[in-house]
Design an enzyme around this catalytic site. Sequence first.
Site, PDB file in Angstrom:
ATOM      1  N   ARG A 297      -1.462   4.995   4.965  1.00 28.29           N
ATOM      2  CA  ARG A 297      -0.848   3.669   5.092  1.00 28.29           C
ATOM      3  C   ARG A 297      -1.677   2.759   5.993  1.00 28.29           C
ATOM      4  O   ARG A 297      -1.834   1.575   5.704  1.00 28.29           O
ATOM      5  CB  ARG A 297       0.595   3.808   5.598  1.00 28.29           C
ATOM      6  CG  ARG A 297       1.499   4.313   4.500  1.00 28.29           C
ATOM      7  CD  ARG A 297       2.927   4.560   4.937  1.00 28.29           C
ATOM      8  NE  ARG A 297       3.718   4.922   3.750  1.00 28.29           N
ATOM      9  CZ  ARG A 297       4.992   5.286   3.761  1.00 28.29           C
ATOM     10  NH1 ARG A 297       5.650   5.360   4.907  1.00 28.29           N
ATOM     11  NH2 ARG A 297       5.609   5.592   2.634  1.00 28.29           N
ATOM     12  N   HIS A 438       1.163   0.106  -3.145  1.00 27.82           N
ATOM     13  CA  HIS A 438       0.789   1.524  -3.082  1.00 27.82           C
ATOM     14  C   HIS A 438       0.958   2.124  -1.690  1.00 27.82           C
ATOM     15  O   HIS A 438       0.979   1.423  -0.711  1.00 27.82           O
ATOM     16  CB  HIS A 438      -0.558   1.819  -3.742  1.00 27.82           C
ATOM     17  CG  HIS A 438      -1.790   1.228  -3.139  1.00 27.82           C
ATOM     18  ND1 HIS A 438      -3.031   1.468  -3.678  1.00 27.82           N
ATOM     19  CD2 HIS A 438      -2.000   0.433  -2.076  1.00 27.82           C
ATOM     20  CE1 HIS A 438      -3.927   0.830  -2.959  1.00 27.82           C
ATOM     21  NE2 HIS A 438      -3.350   0.205  -1.998  1.00 27.82           N
ATOM     22  N   GLU A 439       1.164   3.421  -1.674  1.00 29.45           N
ATOM     23  CA  GLU A 439       1.512   4.185  -0.447  1.00 29.45           C
ATOM     24  C   GLU A 439       2.808   3.687   0.179  1.00 29.45           C
ATOM     25  O   GLU A 439       2.950   3.675   1.391  1.00 29.45           O
ATOM     26  CB  GLU A 439       0.368   4.135   0.593  1.00 29.45           C
ATOM     27  CG  GLU A 439      -1.019   4.449   0.095  1.00 29.45           C
ATOM     28  CD  GLU A 439      -1.125   5.798  -0.580  1.00 29.45           C
ATOM     29  OE1 GLU A 439      -0.181   6.594  -0.534  1.00 29.45           O
ATOM     30  OE2 GLU A 439      -2.179   6.040  -1.198  1.00 29.45           O
ATOM     31  N   GLY A 440       3.765   3.328  -0.653  1.00 32.93           N
ATOM     32  CA  GLY A 440       5.064   2.883  -0.143  1.00 32.93           C
ATOM     33  C   GLY A 440       5.155   1.377  -0.144  1.00 32.93           C
ATOM     34  O   GLY A 440       4.426   0.713   0.579  1.00 32.93           O
ATOM     35  N   GLN A 445       8.565   0.294   3.540  1.00 36.87           N
ATOM     36  CA  GLN A 445       8.041   0.171   4.908  1.00 36.87           C
ATOM     37  C   GLN A 445       9.085  -0.462   5.834  1.00 36.87           C
ATOM     38  O   GLN A 445       9.220  -0.071   6.994  1.00 36.87           O
ATOM     39  CB  GLN A 445       6.768  -0.691   4.944  1.00 36.87           C
ATOM     40  CG  GLN A 445       5.652  -0.245   4.022  1.00 36.87           C
ATOM     41  CD  GLN A 445       5.156   1.155   4.326  1.00 36.87           C
ATOM     42  OE1 GLN A 445       5.098   1.557   5.469  1.00 36.87           O
ATOM     43  NE2 GLN A 445       4.833   1.908   3.287  1.00 36.87           N
TER      44      GLN A 445
END
Lengths: 600, 600
Positions: A297, A438-440, A445
């Site tokens: 992240r 992407h990646e959450g 978040q």
Amino acid sequence: MANKFVSMRNLKFTLHEVVGTDAPATGTSANGHTRKSMDMVLDAAFDFAKKALHPIFEEMDRNPPELVDGTVAVHRDVRAILETLGKDGWISATFPQKWGGEDMPASLLHAVYFIFASANYSASVYSGLTMGAANLILTFGSDELRNQFLPPMLEGKWQGTMALTEPEAGSSLGDLTTSATPMSDGTYRIKGEKIFISAGDHDAVDNVVHLMLARMDGAPAGVKGISLFAVPKLRQNRDGELTSNDVTVTQVFHKMGYRGAPITALALGDRDDCTGYLVGEPNRGLSYMFQMMNGARLEVGMGATAIATAAYHAALDYAKNRKQGRRITDGPGGAPVPIIEHQDVKRMLLFQRAISEGALCLILQCSRYEERMHTGPEEERADHKLLLELLTPVAKTFPSELGIHSTSASIQCFGGYGYCEDFPVEQHFRDMRIHAIHEGTTGIQGMDLLGRKVMMKNGKALQLLDREMEATMEQAKACPELLDHVQALSDAKKALATTTMGLGSVAMEKGPEAFLANATVYLELFGYVAVAWQWLAQMTVASQKLSEQKIRTSDRLFYQGKLAVGRYYFTHELPKTGPLSVTLTRPPVSLETETACFTD
Amino acid sequence: MANKFVSMRNLKFTLHEVVGTDAPATGTSANGHTRKSMDMVLDAAFDFAKKALHPIFEEMDRNPPELVDGTVAVHRDVRAILETLGKDGWISATFPQKWGGEDMPASLLHAVYFIFASANYSASVYSGLTMGAANLILTFGSDELRNQFLPPMLEGKWQGTMALTEPEAGSSLGDLTTSATPMSDGTYRIKGEKIFISAGDHDAVDNVVHLMLARMDGAPAGVKGISLFAVPKLRQNRDGELTSNDVTVTQVFHKMGYRGAPITALALGDRDDCTGYLVGEPNRGLSYMFQMMNGARLEVGMGATAIATAAYHAALDYAKNRKQGRRITDGPGGAPVPIIEHQDVKRMLLFQRAISEGALCLILQCSRYEERMHTGPEEERADHKLLLELLTPVAKTFPSELGIHSTSASIQCFGGYGYCEDFPVEQHFRDMRIHAIHEGTTGIQGMDLLGRKVMMKNGKALQLLDREMEATMEQAKACPELLDHVQALSDAKKALATTTMGLGSVAMEKGPEAFLANATVYLELFGYVAVAWQWLAQMTVASQKLSEQKIRTSDRLFYQGKLAVGRYYFTHELPKTGPLSVTLTRPPVSLETETACFTD
């Protein structure tokens, strides 16, 4: 295409002068790093980025990956790039010497990645993914797995991936259904589907190793029944030869941007012949993955920052060289001026710097905490870990969301040309948009920040951050010209604290759904405050340096520029926290709105 | 692809219930329009949009125009579309009956264009450009020019364009150098280059007529020496045959979005054989063009609004049908819910509606002023013209800038899929980005608003707008639930007035450059306030309707939804005016910053 894509001066300023380092300026240090050696690493990274990555920035976009005979064909240079990154030790850099690494500190690693991603975001992700996957194997895998997978991965010959998402399980990972059936030899038979796997297959490597989440037969439902497996595209048979492991690429996604790297869908075990190797203990896969995810992240935040930086430099170059119109104070008879002389253009350039240089400083500060988690005084390590965890969703999101506006401003500096492929900024704008996903996603978040990070250990992390900010403000107070900004940050910090307390009451009185309904807005508020803190830190250094008697003209201009951008941030951006706090004190509109009202 | 691209219910609500019309509900009216007949027109437009425009929305993007043997090849359906639009009277609709038109009121025309652009933005611009060009010829051209050009243009057989920009003259039109040399037969020989000409050439028409700005030999320098010419691609020779007029396409621009319509660069008179026909009087070209430009700017705002609307409907459809995750209040054992049940997704949908429905209302309100400029009581016409002129830069910019955020939120609702070509929202995001650039960038609009429109006639327009807003607030006060919002708008309006006065002082004390340095920020502030006014008007109608005793369930849900979106706007968006006002009271940072400080 613009030649300049990054300011090494600004990167070194941020790393050495603002964020700081354990390394002495010269001489020797524990892990062999000095400021001088760090600069040599950065210069080497820049050299490689300029020669190997930047020249194919547009080419990789125009010729996206294609699925050809079951394999994904990528740009012809990717193999050579990965081999060089392996051979010259970039992929193994943070690994222990045993694995050919040199224990590179996290902040230096992130700075290197920043340079690579500024030059060519798509080209930079291949090795980053491999590093993350290799790190998981190193941390949680058996010696057998390490010995089998790490050498070719760190040499850049095998690709590593993170294989989490499934068609019915993206943000909701607990719903994933890929199954792992234990076999008599201790391996697992894998069956299922994965989608949105970055670098999930390509022809620039000899093999791909997926660090994959799957559910063992009989495992508990939800997130507690997820295990981590290493699932290679090709597995070694008894003779040591690589043979198919029944991993099929079913799709290469056609994306708006980020087109130099393939995102794939995979079918696993269509012929019931896909072998996975358990990494670590059963059912602990998600917690393992999240240790890599936090780093990933930060890297997403850095990627977004890098793209915004490159777009800014393209816009700056254009604004300095493109002549059109006159200054308002000149008559129509005056000569056309470079458009940077127009206030609106200068304002847009200040905005782009405020976002990208502020975000860079925040992410390097995070990676400094990451470093000190491992190398700082024993009694402070837990605190640094908490600070890193608290700030990770912020450092991921601020550049990913504001980067959309920043690259949009880069386009605007070019006028109509900015919308055309003749200049690189439209690609930067497209490349940028993936980062809030992407990646959450940003929504994830926001819930991570407000629902977990802020609340953990009774708000300990937030108290630590407050202490860090106070320390920065204390230093800034020595500079009279910064007193207004110290006050502004102090006010914003208080408003953030009050808002957080207010939301805590909402959680108790109205439950978690009302509490988290505007978590994204809270994250936005938090980001503006955190970056103000980093701007104050930068301005303090600049102000101190400007007060020194002997200063080179180029340094003077650099520090004056820093102060100007900081002032812009405090005048134009930080005030945006006001209405966000106001919004967060009101009952969430989304919660009151019946879904049935979305009739049309 | 999502099937729904527009809400006809919302369009008719805005047009009939909020903005209002001169037309009676049924029966007959002066120009033959009734609410019923207007609805028939809208339904016919929707039918055509759905059948002819929407199905090729993606195809036109994937197969952008190409330059083939000197002519630009566009999608094969464009010819049939233009022929139908001509044959069925859409292109001539606003023209007098003498030219086959039916004096369609401006608000109805804009509503029709909204439908077309929602279905397929690129496909909608061809005829819009022709209408604008034809309108210039009608208003300022000689009878000879009208007779020659109008019939084939209004029939959709000839394309019309606006040809202003040159390589060295975009925002700075006074610098244009295309020359017009008088010939003995009363025509002019044209020589020069034009770039960024929308629909500047294509193979779906038999001829192209450029309404072109050029400079007569010996004309004054700057904007006062610009004349307007009609320059056809093919000109009629003495036998009435069409022959080459020495207009060469030198480039088709490759753009990030808006790819279904060609943007071209043109060379004029390479063989010294390009004839232009003067439109109107010499040296008055820019003022003529600006009469079309104002309409074109409203249309750009409407195009942006339409794109945001279509993206919203795609996101809504997905959010209602895509199941993933559980509500926070359900345990992990609960069944997955449609993602619209997640507060963050609902918040994003509310945001998208707040922007697109607010902008639609503002633009239709503008077109209502446009109508009343011509049909209202004689003594009010000048006022309506002032209101239209004041609000045009706002109505152009608010949806163009906020539309970037709105379509970005549409992408976010889809998660990773939103970034892929499988769904239409990434195209909407790309199509959107041109709007803050074409027909005058946001920077130009800001200077137009603050430097000209606000100041004209000693601030008369602003006073008129104040009166309009007060009238809306007066009506809203009858609804107790709206009192808070009335107060919020009143406060925001006061803050805007105070800010405007403050900037007036800056103008006097520090000169025009300081005054206009943050004109873009002022425009942003103005936009939020203007759209709040329009939301209050919508909420008032919704509140009144909901208080009626008999109401259908579908109507109840629609009006409740309106109130919810309005509340969202007042809770999340209007408060953003606060910091903008604050920023505008500070000395502009851009003005204080030396260009030399942009060293890196």
